[in-house]
Every structure is written in C-alpha cells, then in structure tokens.
Motif scaffolding. Sequence first.
Motif, PDB file in Angstrom:
ATOM      1  N   LEU B 101     -20.681  92.958  65.730  1.00  0.00           N
ATOM      2  CA  LEU B 101     -19.961  93.768  65.567  1.00  0.00           C
ATOM      3  C   LEU B 101     -19.592  95.297  65.148  1.00  0.00           C
ATOM      4  N   SER B 102     -19.325  96.376  66.169  1.00  0.00           N
ATOM      5  CA  SER B 102     -19.519  97.478  65.578  1.00  0.00           C
ATOM      6  C   SER B 102     -18.024  98.136  64.624  1.00  0.00           C
ATOM      7  N   ALA B 103     -18.911  99.627  64.258  1.00  0.00           N
ATOM      8  CA  ALA B 103     -17.408 100.048  63.069  1.00  0.00           C
ATOM      9  C   ALA B 103     -16.193  99.519  63.373  1.00  0.00           C
ATOM     10  N   ALA B 104     -16.188 100.281  65.094  1.00  0.00           N
ATOM     11  CA  ALA B 104     -15.012 100.342  65.077  1.00  0.00           C
ATOM     12  C   ALA B 104     -14.141  98.771  65.603  1.00  0.00           C
ATOM     13  N   GLU B 105     -14.821  97.623  65.943  1.00  0.00           N
ATOM     14  CA  GLU B 105     -13.843  96.520  66.327  1.00  0.00           C
ATOM     15  C   GLU B 105     -14.501  96.183  64.591  1.00  0.00           C
ATOM     16  N   LEU B 106     -14.560  95.625  63.401  1.00  0.00           N
ATOM     17  CA  LEU B 106     -14.966  95.745  62.951  1.00  0.00           C
ATOM     18  C   LEU B 106     -12.426  95.688  61.815  1.00  0.00           C
ATOM     19  N   PRO B 107     -12.351  97.168  61.565  1.00  0.00           N
ATOM     20  CA  PRO B 107     -11.107  96.684  61.318  1.00  0.00           C
ATOM     21  C   PRO B 107     -10.039  95.711  62.237  1.00  0.00           C
ATOM     22  N   ALA B 108      -9.715  95.397  63.262  1.00  0.00           N
ATOM     23  CA  ALA B 108      -9.464  94.094  63.847  1.00  0.00           C
ATOM     24  C   ALA B 108      -9.851  93.071  63.560  1.00  0.00           C
ATOM     25  N   PHE B 109     -10.640  92.982  63.185  1.00  0.00           N
ATOM     26  CA  PHE B 109     -11.618  91.671  63.182  1.00  0.00           C
ATOM     27  C   PHE B 109     -11.284  91.238  61.400  1.00  0.00           C
ATOM     28  N   LEU B 110     -11.363  92.294  60.991  1.00  0.00           N
ATOM     29  CA  LEU B 110     -11.179  91.463  59.124  1.00  0.00           C
ATOM     30  C   LEU B 110      -9.285  91.112  59.601  1.00  0.00           C
ATOM     31  N   ASP B 111      -8.748  91.817  60.182  1.00  0.00           N
ATOM     32  CA  ASP B 111      -7.096  92.297  60.370  1.00  0.00           C
ATOM     33  C   ASP B 111      -6.980  90.920  60.533  1.00  0.00           C
ATOM     34  N   SER B 112      -7.630  89.967  61.696  1.00  0.00           N
ATOM     35  CA  SER B 112      -6.782  88.451  61.744  1.00  0.00           C
ATOM     36  C   SER B 112      -7.982  87.131  61.235  1.00  0.00           C
ATOM     37  N   PHE B 113      -7.378  87.569  59.688  1.00  0.00           N
ATOM     38  CA  PHE B 113      -7.853  87.122  58.797  1.00  0.00           C
ATOM     39  C   PHE B 113      -6.604  86.764  57.815  1.00  0.00           C
ATOM     40  N   ASP B 114      -6.143  85.500  57.745  1.00  0.00           N
ATOM     41  CA  ASP B 114      -5.191  85.425  56.543  1.00  0.00           C
ATOM     42  C   ASP B 114      -5.613  85.684  55.200  1.00  0.00           C
ATOM     43  N   GLN B 115      -7.205  84.989  55.193  1.00  0.00           N
ATOM     44  CA  GLN B 115      -7.811  85.493  53.914  1.00  0.00           C
ATOM     45  C   GLN B 115      -9.210  86.047  53.691  1.00  0.00           C
ATOM     46  N   LEU B 116      -9.342  86.588  52.838  1.00  0.00           N
ATOM     47  CA  LEU B 116     -11.115  87.387  53.370  1.00  0.00           C
ATOM     48  C   LEU B 116     -12.450  86.912  51.504  1.00  0.00           C
ATOM     49  N   ILE B 117     -12.427  86.280  51.839  1.00  0.00           N
ATOM     50  CA  ILE B 117     -13.443  85.830  50.763  1.00  0.00           C
ATOM     51  C   ILE B 117     -14.842  86.820  50.329  1.00  0.00           C
ATOM     52  N   SER B 118     -15.246  87.495  49.568  1.00  0.00           N
ATOM     53  CA  SER B 118     -16.331  88.181  49.459  1.00  0.00           C
ATOM     54  C   SER B 118     -16.755  87.367  48.490  1.00  0.00           C
ATOM     55  N   CYS B 119     -18.360  86.978  48.895  1.00  0.00           N
ATOM     56  CA  CYS B 119     -19.409  86.707  48.140  1.00  0.00           C
ATOM     57  C   CYS B 119     -20.557  86.914  47.692  1.00  0.00           C
TER      58      CYS B 119
END
Lengths: 130, 119
Positions: B101-119
């Motif tokens: 995933l490129s830097a340009a694609e990343l924001p929309a990718f992250l936005d397409s999820f309901d929850q982000l879990i960072s581990c």
Amino acid sequence: MKISLLVLGSPLAGASADSAYHYADAALRAGHEIPGIFFYHEGVYHGNAFSAPAQDETDRVERWVELSRRGPSELVLCVASALRRGILDQAESSRRSRAAGNMHPAFNLAGLGLLVAAAGECDRLLTFGT
Amino acid sequence: MTLPGKRLLLICRHSPYAGQLSHGALDFALAASVFEQDLTLLFMDEGVWQLLPNQQVDGKSIEKTLDSLPLYDFEELHVDLGSLHSRHLSITDLRGSVTPLSAAELPAFLDSFDQLISC
C-alpha cells in the motif's frame, strides 16, 4: 458513545498508561460508557495488588479500581500475558502451587476472546502504549 | 457468540523478535478468527521485518505463525510501502501474498475499517 481501552504499557514505563487512565477518566466525566478496559502484554502489571508505591506517588492500581466502580467498567487482564508475568489470582495461584495470589480482586483474568468481542461491540477501541 | 459485523484492522508495528508484542498481535488475529470476525492485517514500521522469509530463530518463529494464517482464513496480508522503503526493503524481499500500500493509498485504506487495533 461506547469506548473500550486496550492498555499495552506497564504502569511505570513511560506515560502511555497514565494517558490511558486520564483518557478513561475524562471520557466517563463527559458521559461516555467504558464497558471494558483490557490490559494486555506489559499492561497486566496494572492488576498487581502487591505493588506498594511510596506515599507521595500515585497508586496506579487503586486508581483503576476507583475508576472501574465509577464506570462501571470491567478491568480485564489477558490471562496468558498475566500468568507469564507472575500476576495470578487466588485460583491460579492454588492451581500452580504459588505462595499467594497477587491480582487485585477488582480485576478479572480472561482470554483474548473478550477483547475481540469488545472490538465488535463498542463504537471505539483505543490502544495505549506500544 | 454472535458479534456485530465490524471490519477490524490489526496493525502490526513491532519487529518480530524484540519482545512479545509481535506474537501478541498475531494471537489476537487468531482469536478474532475463532470468533469469526472480519479482520485484516497490515504490517508497518518495524513490523515489516516479520514478513521476511527464511527466518532462523531459537524459540517461537513468527514466520511459522504467519504460515498458519491461511488455515484461519487470512489469505492476504498488507504492508506499508513507505515502511519497507525506509528500511531499504522491497516487496520482492518479502514472503508471498503480501499486498503493498502506497502512502497515497493508506488513508483511504485505514478509513475503510470500523476499528483499528495497533499492536
């Protein structure tokens, strides 16, 4: 809003755990619900009832206990993370022939399934710590 | 247990053998699969090192856990291309079935999820 917290950092290593507490405190005061706070990885040390900080320091275990009553919010330690780090409730302590259980009774030991369920059920899941 | 269908993204940001969190994150992924949750995996920052093939370690190998993911219905892994490049790695250095995933694609990718879990 229903908010769940995932706390990965130990009470004394860095500011992430303090941030988690202050966030939870502020969210409750603002009228949000915090059904569960999950302590995973080094975060399980928050449930150690044997920690005895000096009088002029914040008691980071008692602080969570007070908050959980106010919520009410369930305080959950990941059982695998906790046992590995020597945080045991009475039952685990007896089962594994340890000298004593040191988990604060306001906390519960549970599997990761509970965190998965929280992620599905709450509006927000916030991670604190790395 | 029936749970509301939310799209979860697990972001694996820790190097494979610098502590327990890399294993902890994958344990969460396996638990999510057992509870039939819609979970996607993204590797970024130091986490990209988990995706290198031919890891030879004493003890528990992250690679073996990653190998087992298709059994839990994780067919596709995602990686942040910027994290790779800043470490002088490219997609061809990694195991198979990793989607960059490129830097340009990343924001929309992250936005397409309901929850982000960072581990």
